[in-house]
Motif scaffolding. Structure first.
Motif, PDB file in Angstrom:
ATOM      1  N   ARG A  85      -5.672  10.396  -7.929  1.00 17.05           N
ATOM      2  CA  ARG A  85      -4.518  10.577  -8.813  1.00 17.05           C
ATOM      3  C   ARG A  85      -3.208  10.600  -8.025  1.00 17.05           C
ATOM      4  O   ARG A  85      -2.164  10.153  -8.521  1.00 17.05           O
ATOM      5  N   GLN A  86      -3.242  11.114  -6.815  1.00 15.10           N
ATOM      6  CA  GLN A  86      -2.029  11.162  -5.998  1.00 15.10           C
ATOM      7  C   GLN A  86      -1.572   9.765  -5.564  1.00 15.10           C
ATOM      8  O   GLN A  86      -0.399   9.571  -5.258  1.00 15.10           O
ATOM      9  N   LEU A  87      -2.483   8.807  -5.567  1.00 14.24           N
ATOM     10  CA  LEU A  87      -2.103   7.442  -5.203  1.00 14.24           C
ATOM     11  C   LEU A  87      -1.050   6.889  -6.148  1.00 14.24           C
ATOM     12  O   LEU A  87      -0.235   6.052  -5.762  1.00 14.24           O
ATOM     13  N   GLY A  88      -1.057   7.362  -7.386  1.00 13.62           N
ATOM     14  CA  GLY A  88      -0.074   6.874  -8.353  1.00 13.62           C
ATOM     15  C   GLY A  88       1.091   7.821  -8.560  1.00 13.62           C
ATOM     16  O   GLY A  88       1.932   7.590  -9.436  1.00 13.62           O
ATOM     17  N   SER A  89       1.172   8.874  -7.746  1.00 14.96           N
ATOM     18  CA  SER A  89       2.176   9.914  -7.979  1.00 14.96           C
ATOM     19  C   SER A  89       3.612   9.461  -7.736  1.00 14.96           C
ATOM     20  O   SER A  89       4.549  10.012  -8.316  1.00 14.96           O
TER      21      SER A  89
END
Length: 278
Positions: A100-104
């Motif tokens: 999820r952090q990849l798209g943050s």
């Protein structure tokens, strides 16, 4: 640079281990590495989790979900949650956090929408994979959950880089499947030091050959992917398997059927899905 050249460029960098992650991902990767240490004690794991408020909240929530709280006794501490779930399930939560952090850091509305749909698809697959593993294929449920969480990590990474490559989201989904998914996905999975069994299950998904009744971890992931009610935005096309078609998938499992087992497990899937979507 056209779309296929963009895929090749990102894939080449990924194969060399030259991956660009947000700062938050780097911190989560260090946490994942610490949890991967076979000498990591429950108390040490709990302390690591408590340092991340979001992860701490999700850890307690998943420990109280139907999938892990069979007795109905709710707990409120991180240590008790880690003790109930085990470090391996905790690793799956950290993997979910990384994905999820990849798209943050994405600001483009179109890309953000694709990231949101891809995560919804991922969460459904992960929840279904764990239940299918426990109730149908009898493979390790924690490994199945982990496989579901990371099976689209290459897509998340590509979307996180999309702003650097104008036009990379144009064209047909088949372009991603044929020229980006495996090359980029394998590089990212290798960088994340994904266990061999999990990598093999994702590769089985890429190949697309599933046995019915399902037998192994690859079959588990493939079936979960087929049954997921939300499609990957990177695979959508007029010829894609529809939700209605997916619901026709059935086979005999012991004394029951796949559909009856999944109907009985609906509450378990829903509870786990709710935690993953937090």
């Amino acid at each position: 640079m056209n779309r296929l050249d963009a895929f090749k460029s990102i894939a080449a960098q990924a194969s060399r281990g030259e991956l660009t992650f947000p700062t938050s991902v780097d911190a989560s990767l260090k946490l994942q590495q610490a949890l991967s240490d076979p000498d990591c004690h429950i108390d040490d794991a709990a302390k690591l989790v408590q340092a991340n408020p979001l992860l701490a909240a999700r850890t307690v929530a998943i420990a109280n979900s139907v999938a892990y709280n069979r007795s109905g006794n709710e707990i409120a501490s991180v240590r008790a949650a880690v003790q109930r779930m085990g470090v391996r399930t905790l690793q799956s939560l950290v993997a979910a956090l990384i994905v999820r952090q990849l798209g943050s850091s994405i600001s483009d509305p179109l890309i953000k929408a694709k990231v949101a749909q891809l995560w919804e698809h991922t969460a459904h697959v992960a929840a279904l994979a764990q239940v299918i593993a426990r109730r149908v294929t009898k493979v390790d449920p924690d490994t199945a959950l982990f496989s579901g969480i990371v099976h689209e990590v290459g897509g998340f990474y590509m979307l996180s880089r999309a702003a650097e490559f104008p036009g990379i989201l144009d064209g047909e989904p088949e372009d991603w499947v044929e020229h980006g998914e495996q090359a980029i996905g394998r590089g990212v999975l290798t960088k994340l030091v994904i266990p061999e069994a999990v990598l093999a299950s994702v590769e089985a998904l890429w190949e697309g050959f599933r046995a019915l009744p399902p037998e192994n971890l690859g079959d588990t992931l493939l079936l979960a992917n087929d049954l997921a009610p939300v499609a990957s935005p990177l695979h959508e096309s007029p010829g894609a398997t529809s939700v209605q078609a997916a619901r026709t998938i059935d086979c005999e499992i012991g004394e029951g059927t796949l559909n009856s087992i999944m109907a009985e497990s609906a509450a378990e899937v829903k509870s786990l899905l709710a935690v993953l979507m937090l």
